[in-house]
Design an enzyme around this catalytic site. Sequence first.
Site, PDB file in Angstrom:
ATOM      1  N   ASP A 127      -8.969  11.734 -46.698  1.00 36.67           N
ATOM      2  CA  ASP A 127      -9.192  10.290 -46.570  1.00 36.67           C
ATOM      3  C   ASP A 127     -10.317   9.960 -45.595  1.00 36.67           C
ATOM      4  O   ASP A 127     -10.349   8.882 -45.020  1.00 36.67           O
ATOM      5  CB  ASP A 127      -7.907   9.573 -46.139  1.00 36.67           C
ATOM      6  N   LYS A 166      -1.654  11.048 -31.929  1.00 29.53           N
ATOM      7  CA  LYS A 166      -1.315   9.649 -31.638  1.00 29.53           C
ATOM      8  C   LYS A 166      -0.936   9.479 -30.163  1.00 29.53           C
ATOM      9  O   LYS A 166       0.212   9.168 -29.825  1.00 29.53           O
ATOM     10  CB  LYS A 166      -0.177   9.156 -32.557  1.00 29.53           C
ATOM     11  N   ASP A 193     -12.182   7.238 -41.113  1.00 32.16           N
ATOM     12  CA  ASP A 193     -10.935   7.401 -41.871  1.00 32.16           C
ATOM     13  C   ASP A 193     -10.759   6.103 -42.652  1.00 32.16           C
ATOM     14  O   ASP A 193     -10.710   5.023 -42.055  1.00 32.16           O
ATOM     15  CB  ASP A 193      -9.781   7.604 -40.868  1.00 32.16           C
TER      16      ASP A 193
HETATM   17  N1  GDD Z   1      -0.927  17.747 -49.570  1.00 33.84           N
HETATM   18  C1  GDD Z   1      -0.514  16.997 -48.567  1.00 33.84           C
HETATM   19  N2  GDD Z   1       0.798  17.042 -48.197  1.00 33.84           N
HETATM   20  N3  GDD Z   1      -1.398  16.200 -47.933  1.00 33.84           N
HETATM   21  C2  GDD Z   1      -0.946  15.429 -46.924  1.00 33.84           C
HETATM   22  C3  GDD Z   1       0.397  15.435 -46.494  1.00 33.84           C
HETATM   23  C4  GDD Z   1       1.314  16.302 -47.189  1.00 33.84           C
HETATM   24  O1  GDD Z   1       2.501  16.371 -46.887  1.00 33.84           O
HETATM   25  N4  GDD Z   1       0.530  14.564 -45.461  1.00 33.84           N
HETATM   26  C5  GDD Z   1      -0.695  14.044 -45.251  1.00 33.84           C
HETATM   27  N5  GDD Z   1      -1.583  14.556 -46.130  1.00 33.84           N
HETATM   28  C6  GDD Z   1      -3.003  14.271 -46.206  1.00 33.84           C
HETATM   29  C7  GDD Z   1      -3.320  12.796 -46.392  1.00 33.84           C
HETATM   30  O2  GDD Z   1      -3.477  12.507 -47.773  1.00 33.84           O
HETATM   31  C8  GDD Z   1      -4.618  12.635 -45.644  1.00 33.84           C
HETATM   32  O3  GDD Z   1      -5.728  12.927 -46.476  1.00 33.84           O
HETATM   33  C9  GDD Z   1      -4.556  13.687 -44.558  1.00 33.84           C
HETATM   34  O4  GDD Z   1      -3.547  14.617 -44.957  1.00 33.84           O
HETATM   35  C10 GDD Z   1      -4.216  13.096 -43.178  1.00 33.84           C
HETATM   36  O5  GDD Z   1      -3.050  12.332 -43.265  1.00 33.84           O
HETATM   37  P1  GDD Z   1      -2.978  10.822 -42.712  1.00 33.84           P
HETATM   38  O6  GDD Z   1      -1.602  10.332 -42.997  1.00 33.84           O
HETATM   39  O7  GDD Z   1      -4.116  10.026 -43.202  1.00 33.84           O
HETATM   40  O8  GDD Z   1      -3.079  11.087 -41.147  1.00 33.84           O
HETATM   41  P2  GDD Z   1      -3.706  10.157 -40.013  1.00 33.84           P
HETATM   42  O9  GDD Z   1      -4.921   9.476 -40.485  1.00 33.84           O
HETATM   43  O10 GDD Z   1      -2.632   9.337 -39.415  1.00 33.84           O
HETATM   44  O11 GDD Z   1      -4.108  11.244 -38.902  1.00 33.84           O
HETATM   45  C11 GDD Z   1      -4.839  12.394 -39.275  1.00 33.84           C
HETATM   46  O12 GDD Z   1      -6.212  12.102 -39.445  1.00 33.84           O
HETATM   47  C12 GDD Z   1      -6.897  11.636 -38.251  1.00 33.84           C
HETATM   48  C13 GDD Z   1      -8.354  11.438 -38.600  1.00 33.84           C
HETATM   49  O13 GDD Z   1      -8.490  10.538 -39.619  1.00 33.84           O
HETATM   50  C14 GDD Z   1      -4.646  13.451 -38.166  1.00 33.84           C
HETATM   51  O14 GDD Z   1      -5.204  14.661 -38.633  1.00 33.84           O
HETATM   52  C15 GDD Z   1      -5.300  12.996 -36.851  1.00 33.84           C
HETATM   53  O15 GDD Z   1      -5.205  14.017 -35.893  1.00 33.84           O
HETATM   54  C16 GDD Z   1      -6.764  12.666 -37.119  1.00 33.84           C
HETATM   55  O16 GDD Z   1      -7.378  12.177 -35.921  1.00 33.84           O
HETATM   56 MG    MG Z   2      -5.849   9.202 -42.307  1.00 35.30          MG
END
Ligand code: GDD
Ligand code: MG
Length: 343
Positions: A106, A157, A217
């Site tokens: 994403d 977070k 993001d």
């Molecule tokens: N296959 C799979 N299975 N993908 C997953 C799963 C899962 O169970 N859970 C999450 N993802 C994928 C999401 O589709 C997304 O592309 C990515 O992993 C990160 O998940 P988000 O839910 O968007 O996390 P976030 O934005 O709160 O936080 C993450 O991204 C940040 C940067 O954008 C973390 O990695 C943070 O540390 C980071 O700063």
């Molecule tokens: Mg994200």
Amino acid sequence: MQSLVLAGGKGIRLRPVTLHTPKPIVPIANTPLLFYQLELLRRGGVRDVVLSLSYQPHKIEDRIGDGSHVNIRVSYAVETSPLGTAGAFKNGAHLINETAVVLNGDILTDVDLEDVIRFHKDAGAAATIVLSPVPNPTGYGLVVTDAEHRVLRFIEKPKPEEITCDTINAGIYILEPKLLDYIPEGEPFTFEYGLFPKLVKMGEIVMGFVSHGYWRDIGTPESYLQANLDVIAGRVKLLDPPVFVSGDKFDSDIHIDSTSLIDPSCTVKPGVHIVNSVISRNCYIEERAHIENSLIRSASRIGTGASVSGALIGKGCHVGKAVNIGAGSVLGDKSVVTDYGRI
Ligand code: GDD
Ligand code: MG
């Protein structure tokens, strides 16, 4: 070089955009997000990509196929229930046998992966995390490094009092295959709360590579809209510039500024003003409508004299005559706003 893209999240914070379109293929400037990521990986020397899916996997498979049209081999690892980010990597492990680029599905970025891979190899790291500076790290993973760029702490977070620097996890990793041994099989486990803090504790070499390129993001409606506007403004150095349709295609009485991107299949009637906006396929823009800083997804109709500003309009919406839609508005697919409505 191989890659695994984490594309299985439900996109809850991006609802209603993600109700019928999984987050990895939401369109940015009329091109699915994953296409930008595949291009980023291809430029970084990656030829094999595993898409790790869980939510609405068939829609993604139908859109991306085997990747041949973007010169990259795509295969799929689908989870029956979400395994978390690291669990998803483990789930795709049978398709990976060398150093891998792992990417959150994403993010929109133009970071130079070749630089990151070189940095990783030179450091002899087990893992390299790309870092991006942001003004407020609370919604991300905070990564604290020492002067030699070695990761000292990873706090997902973080609470405001835990913030000691501005560098966050950009969701781009270079990982050695041996790390798979740290991830339990078949149960939920994440990089952010599980693997990375564990690796730091175990004394593995985890490095941080600070990137100052474009990074975002796209996981909230505000950020998703901004990503669209950033692409049309030329802030993302990735795909060839999108094909803009200038005012010339339409009537002389139509005003379209040079940054706006309008799919050629749209109908635009006289007296319309379009400023800094993206309009997708088969939209119908009626007389004297005014659209600025907005994204209008496919097959929507904007009524006569309506004004849409700073808004995200879903697919197949009907915005009536003289409607006024203001900044921050988000309409789900097939919404109807009756004549003279205000949002
Ligand atoms: N296959 C799979 N299975 N993908 C997953 C799963 C899962 O169970 N859970 C999450 N993802 C994928 C999401 O589709 C997304 O592309 C990515 O992993 C990160 O998940 P988000 O839910 O968007 O996390 P976030 O934005 O709160 O936080 C993450 O991204 C940040 C940067 O954008 C973390 O990695 C943070 O540390 C980071 O700063
Ligand atoms: Mg994200």
